[in-house]
Motif scaffolding. Structure first.
Motif, PDB file in Angstrom:
ATOM      1  N   GLU A  98      -8.485  21.594 -33.481  1.00  0.00           N
ATOM      2  CA  GLU A  98      -8.550  22.313 -34.753  1.00  0.00           C
ATOM      3  C   GLU A  98      -8.738  21.383 -35.947  1.00  0.00           C
ATOM      4  O   GLU A  98      -9.605  21.621 -36.804  1.00  0.00           O
ATOM      5  CB  GLU A  98      -7.295  23.154 -34.948  1.00  0.00           C
ATOM      6  CG  GLU A  98      -7.315  23.968 -36.232  1.00  0.00           C
ATOM      7  CD  GLU A  98      -6.127  24.891 -36.386  1.00  0.00           C
ATOM      8  OE1 GLU A  98      -6.122  25.665 -37.368  1.00  0.00           O
ATOM      9  OE2 GLU A  98      -5.209  24.844 -35.538  1.00  0.00           O
ATOM     10  N   ALA A  99      -7.943  20.333 -36.050  1.00  0.00           N
ATOM     11  CA  ALA A  99      -8.041  19.438 -37.201  1.00  0.00           C
ATOM     12  C   ALA A  99      -9.412  18.776 -37.269  1.00  0.00           C
ATOM     13  O   ALA A  99      -9.982  18.607 -38.360  1.00  0.00           O
ATOM     14  CB  ALA A  99      -6.937  18.384 -37.142  1.00  0.00           C
ATOM     15  N   SER A 100      -9.947  18.406 -36.116  1.00  0.00           N
ATOM     16  CA  SER A 100     -11.258  17.778 -36.076  1.00  0.00           C
ATOM     17  C   SER A 100     -12.325  18.699 -36.633  1.00  0.00           C
ATOM     18  O   SER A 100     -13.191  18.276 -37.412  1.00  0.00           O
ATOM     19  CB  SER A 100     -11.603  17.384 -34.634  1.00  0.00           C
ATOM     20  OG  SER A 100     -12.879  16.784 -34.562  1.00  0.00           O
TER      21      SER A 100
ATOM     22  N   ASP B  47     -11.426  19.603 -40.637  1.00  0.00           N
ATOM     23  CA  ASP B  47     -11.641  18.435 -41.498  1.00  0.00           C
ATOM     24  C   ASP B  47     -13.100  18.000 -41.480  1.00  0.00           C
ATOM     25  O   ASP B  47     -13.661  17.634 -42.522  1.00  0.00           O
ATOM     26  CB  ASP B  47     -10.755  17.277 -41.039  1.00  0.00           C
ATOM     27  CG  ASP B  47      -9.267  17.550 -41.240  1.00  0.00           C
ATOM     28  OD1 ASP B  47      -8.928  18.507 -41.956  1.00  0.00           O
ATOM     29  OD2 ASP B  47      -8.446  16.795 -40.666  1.00  0.00           O
ATOM     30  N   GLY B  48     -13.716  18.037 -40.303  1.00  0.00           N
ATOM     31  CA  GLY B  48     -15.108  17.606 -40.181  1.00  0.00           C
ATOM     32  C   GLY B  48     -16.056  18.491 -40.964  1.00  0.00           C
ATOM     33  O   GLY B  48     -16.919  17.996 -41.705  1.00  0.00           O
ATOM     34  N   ILE B  49     -15.909  19.801 -40.837  1.00  0.00           N
ATOM     35  CA  ILE B  49     -16.808  20.719 -41.528  1.00  0.00           C
ATOM     36  C   ILE B  49     -16.558  20.688 -43.031  1.00  0.00           C
ATOM     37  O   ILE B  49     -17.501  20.756 -43.836  1.00  0.00           O
ATOM     38  CB  ILE B  49     -16.680  22.142 -40.950  1.00  0.00           C
ATOM     39  CG1 ILE B  49     -17.262  22.153 -39.522  1.00  0.00           C
ATOM     40  CG2 ILE B  49     -17.389  23.165 -41.829  1.00  0.00           C
ATOM     41  CD1 ILE B  49     -17.200  23.488 -38.820  1.00  0.00           C
ATOM     42  N   ALA B  50     -15.308  20.550 -43.439  1.00  0.00           N
ATOM     43  CA  ALA B  50     -15.013  20.426 -44.871  1.00  0.00           C
ATOM     44  C   ALA B  50     -15.669  19.186 -45.454  1.00  0.00           C
ATOM     45  O   ALA B  50     -16.234  19.216 -46.561  1.00  0.00           O
ATOM     46  CB  ALA B  50     -13.494  20.386 -45.088  1.00  0.00           C
ATOM     47  N   ALA B  51     -15.626  18.067 -44.713  1.00  0.00           N
ATOM     48  CA  ALA B  51     -16.252  16.831 -45.182  1.00  0.00           C
ATOM     49  C   ALA B  51     -17.769  16.973 -45.248  1.00  0.00           C
ATOM     50  O   ALA B  51     -18.413  16.490 -46.194  1.00  0.00           O
ATOM     51  CB  ALA B  51     -15.874  15.677 -44.259  1.00  0.00           C
TER      52      ALA B  51
ATOM     53  N   GLN C 204      -9.208  24.613 -20.535  1.00  0.00           N
ATOM     54  CA  GLN C 204     -10.191  23.655 -21.040  1.00  0.00           C
ATOM     55  C   GLN C 204     -11.500  24.359 -21.380  1.00  0.00           C
ATOM     56  O   GLN C 204     -12.097  24.117 -22.436  1.00  0.00           O
ATOM     57  CB  GLN C 204     -10.443  22.559 -20.001  1.00  0.00           C
ATOM     58  CG  GLN C 204     -11.489  21.538 -20.444  1.00  0.00           C
ATOM     59  CD  GLN C 204     -11.903  20.604 -19.321  1.00  0.00           C
ATOM     60  OE1 GLN C 204     -11.693  20.902 -18.142  1.00  0.00           O
ATOM     61  NE2 GLN C 204     -12.484  19.477 -19.685  1.00  0.00           N
ATOM     62  N   ILE C 205     -11.955  25.232 -20.476  1.00  0.00           N
ATOM     63  CA  ILE C 205     -13.192  25.988 -20.711  1.00  0.00           C
ATOM     64  C   ILE C 205     -13.046  26.878 -21.940  1.00  0.00           C
ATOM     65  O   ILE C 205     -13.931  26.933 -22.805  1.00  0.00           O
ATOM     66  CB  ILE C 205     -13.547  26.844 -19.472  1.00  0.00           C
ATOM     67  CG1 ILE C 205     -13.863  25.966 -18.260  1.00  0.00           C
ATOM     68  CG2 ILE C 205     -14.724  27.779 -19.789  1.00  0.00           C
ATOM     69  CD1 ILE C 205     -15.161  25.222 -18.331  1.00  0.00           C
ATOM     70  N   MET C 206     -11.927  27.594 -22.034  1.00  0.00           N
ATOM     71  CA  MET C 206     -11.706  28.492 -23.168  1.00  0.00           C
ATOM     72  C   MET C 206     -11.617  27.716 -24.481  1.00  0.00           C
ATOM     73  O   MET C 206     -12.152  28.150 -25.516  1.00  0.00           O
ATOM     74  CB  MET C 206     -10.435  29.314 -22.962  1.00  0.00           C
ATOM     75  CG  MET C 206     -10.517  30.317 -21.835  1.00  0.00           C
ATOM     76  SD  MET C 206     -11.806  31.551 -22.132  1.00  0.00           S
ATOM     77  CE  MET C 206     -11.844  32.337 -20.516  1.00  0.00           C
ATOM     78  N   ALA C 207     -10.931  26.574 -24.463  1.00  0.00           N
ATOM     79  CA  ALA C 207     -10.760  25.786 -25.684  1.00  0.00           C
ATOM     80  C   ALA C 207     -12.102  25.342 -26.244  1.00  0.00           C
ATOM     81  O   ALA C 207     -12.324  25.357 -27.466  1.00  0.00           O
ATOM     82  CB  ALA C 207      -9.870  24.587 -25.411  1.00  0.00           C
ATOM     83  N   THR C 208     -13.004  24.947 -25.370  1.00  0.00           N
ATOM     84  CA  THR C 208     -14.311  24.471 -25.825  1.00  0.00           C
ATOM     85  C   THR C 208     -15.259  25.624 -26.121  1.00  0.00           C
ATOM     86  O   THR C 208     -15.848  25.704 -27.210  1.00  0.00           O
ATOM     87  CB  THR C 208     -14.937  23.547 -24.771  1.00  0.00           C
ATOM     88  OG1 THR C 208     -14.067  22.442 -24.534  1.00  0.00           O
ATOM     89  CG2 THR C 208     -16.288  23.031 -25.240  1.00  0.00           C
ATOM     90  N   ASN C 209     -15.422  26.531 -25.179  1.00  0.00           N
ATOM     91  CA  ASN C 209     -16.467  27.549 -25.281  1.00  0.00           C
ATOM     92  C   ASN C 209     -16.129  28.719 -26.194  1.00  0.00           C
ATOM     93  O   ASN C 209     -17.032  29.311 -26.792  1.00  0.00           O
ATOM     94  CB  ASN C 209     -16.797  28.093 -23.887  1.00  0.00           C
ATOM     95  CG  ASN C 209     -17.470  27.081 -23.003  1.00  0.00           C
ATOM     96  OD1 ASN C 209     -17.682  25.945 -23.396  1.00  0.00           O
ATOM     97  ND2 ASN C 209     -17.802  27.476 -21.787  1.00  0.00           N
ATOM     98  N   LEU C 210     -14.856  29.062 -26.305  1.00  0.00           N
ATOM     99  CA  LEU C 210     -14.478  30.218 -27.120  1.00  0.00           C
ATOM    100  C   LEU C 210     -13.707  29.793 -28.369  1.00  0.00           C
ATOM    101  O   LEU C 210     -14.103  30.128 -29.492  1.00  0.00           O
ATOM    102  CB  LEU C 210     -13.654  31.203 -26.292  1.00  0.00           C
ATOM    103  CG  LEU C 210     -13.229  32.496 -26.992  1.00  0.00           C
ATOM    104  CD1 LEU C 210     -14.416  33.213 -27.610  1.00  0.00           C
ATOM    105  CD2 LEU C 210     -12.503  33.412 -26.006  1.00  0.00           C
ATOM    106  N   ASP C 211     -12.624  29.040 -28.189  1.00  0.00           N
ATOM    107  CA  ASP C 211     -11.882  28.569 -29.358  1.00  0.00           C
ATOM    108  C   ASP C 211     -12.790  27.744 -30.262  1.00  0.00           C
ATOM    109  O   ASP C 211     -12.689  27.811 -31.496  1.00  0.00           O
ATOM    110  CB  ASP C 211     -10.689  27.708 -28.939  1.00  0.00           C
ATOM    111  CG  ASP C 211      -9.658  28.470 -28.120  1.00  0.00           C
ATOM    112  OD1 ASP C 211      -9.804  29.699 -27.962  1.00  0.00           O
ATOM    113  OD2 ASP C 211      -8.707  27.836 -27.628  1.00  0.00           O
ATOM    114  N   GLY C 212     -13.687  26.957 -29.657  1.00  0.00           N
ATOM    115  CA  GLY C 212     -14.587  26.122 -30.438  1.00  0.00           C
ATOM    116  C   GLY C 212     -15.491  26.930 -31.350  1.00  0.00           C
ATOM    117  O   GLY C 212     -15.748  26.543 -32.498  1.00  0.00           O
TER     118      GLY C 212
ATOM    119  N   GLN D 190     -15.082  29.928 -38.431  1.00  0.00           N
ATOM    120  CA  GLN D 190     -14.085  30.119 -39.490  1.00  0.00           C
ATOM    121  C   GLN D 190     -14.170  28.998 -40.526  1.00  0.00           C
ATOM    122  O   GLN D 190     -14.113  29.245 -41.739  1.00  0.00           O
ATOM    123  CB  GLN D 190     -12.678  30.185 -38.893  1.00  0.00           C
ATOM    124  CG  GLN D 190     -11.640  30.723 -39.875  1.00  0.00           C
ATOM    125  CD  GLN D 190     -10.287  30.899 -39.231  1.00  0.00           C
ATOM    126  OE1 GLN D 190      -9.647  29.937 -38.833  1.00  0.00           O
ATOM    127  NE2 GLN D 190      -9.840  32.157 -39.131  1.00  0.00           N
ATOM    128  N   ALA D 191     -14.327  27.759 -40.054  1.00  0.00           N
ATOM    129  CA  ALA D 191     -14.426  26.636 -40.980  1.00  0.00           C
ATOM    130  C   ALA D 191     -15.722  26.684 -41.780  1.00  0.00           C
ATOM    131  O   ALA D 191     -15.741  26.351 -42.974  1.00  0.00           O
ATOM    132  CB  ALA D 191     -14.325  25.321 -40.210  1.00  0.00           C
TER     133      ALA D 191
END
Length: 253
Positions: free
Chosen positions: A62-64, A67-71, A104-112, A118-119
């Motif tokens: 989440e922080a990555s 923070d990345g998109i805001a930058a 792991q799959i959900m974190a990358t493919n859906l949460d990502g 959102q960001a």
């Protein structure tokens, strides 16, 4: 198609489909932030075009993402075009599936996709123009054997797109998904090598096996997916919202 002055962001922009899309957007005049885990690869790609800008970012952190998109927005302006492309495709029979792999799959493919959209939306004003495109899969429309986690994650992406299109209905931001079949990318190359080793066949035979997963029995090329994304990002598609565009050589559903 002219995107001069617009800031686009493509996750997983260093290889395959994401790289093809990023190149096309840059050619159309956009300043394109390309994200991924491998900064060195992104930097090499960015040397091709001064409108490509590398950003190391992990979509499952989440922080990555925030923070990345805001930058990126601070440097190049609001994210008017966001292509959530980053994902992993790993197979596992259901009986052998582990909760760790599922997550792991959900974190990358859906949460990502959730975090990326959102960001990106946070950089836009209420009246701003925007195009949010998720790269799902035909596995988001039908079941894919021996890939339950992947199938569920891609179904979730389409559900997310449907919900967002309703929530933002009437505004100037649209949300759509592109659902390719098997595309000739490094992911397919890795999968072909794994299939060949597992089944004792040649990699060429494994590629032919994967190609049969497309209705026309041919591997797709990245430009076919890129063309659909570019259309969705154009003014001609201003009334296309909440859709799942199939690219699989024929009717899937």
């Amino acid at each position: 198609m002219d995107h001069a002055g617009r800031h686009a962001l493509v996750t997983g922009g260093g290889t395959g489909i994401g790289l093809s899309i990023a190149r096309a957007l840059a050619s159309a005049g956009a300043e394109v932030t390309i994200t991924g885990r491998n900064l060195a690869r992104l930097q090499r790609v960015a040397e091709e075009n001064p409108r490509l800008h590398p950003l190391q970012m992990n979509v499952d952190e989440e922080a990555s993402v925030r923070d990345g998109i805001a930058a990126a927005a601070e440097a190049r302006g609001p994210v008017a075009i966001c292509v959530a492309n980053a994902g992993i495709a790993e197979a596992a029979p259901f009986r052998q599936e582990t909760l760790a792999h599922w997550r792991q799959i959900m974190a990358t493919n859906l949460d990502g996709v959730f975090l990326t959209f959102q960001a990106a939306l946070a950089t836009l004003g209420r009246e701003d123009w925007g195009r949010m495109v998720a790269i799902s899969s035909i596995a988001g429309l039908v079941g894919l054997k021996n890939a339950i986690a992947y199938t569920a994650s891609k179904h979730g992406v389409i559900g997310l797109v449907h919900g967002l299109s309703e929530e933002y209905m009437g505004g100037r931001v649209t949300f759509n998904a592109v659902c390719p079949g098997y595309v000739e990318t490094p992911i397919v190359e890795r999968n072909a090598a794994e299939i060949a080793a597992r089944q004792g066949i040649t990699e060429e035979e494994a590629r032919a096996y994967l190609a049969r997963g497309n209705r026309h029995k041919t591997l797709l090329q990245t430009d076919e997916v890129t063309g659909a994304v570019m259309w969705l990002c154009s003014d001609a598609a201003r009334s296309v919202n909440g859709q799942s565009i199939q690219i699989a050589g024929g009717q899937v559903t």
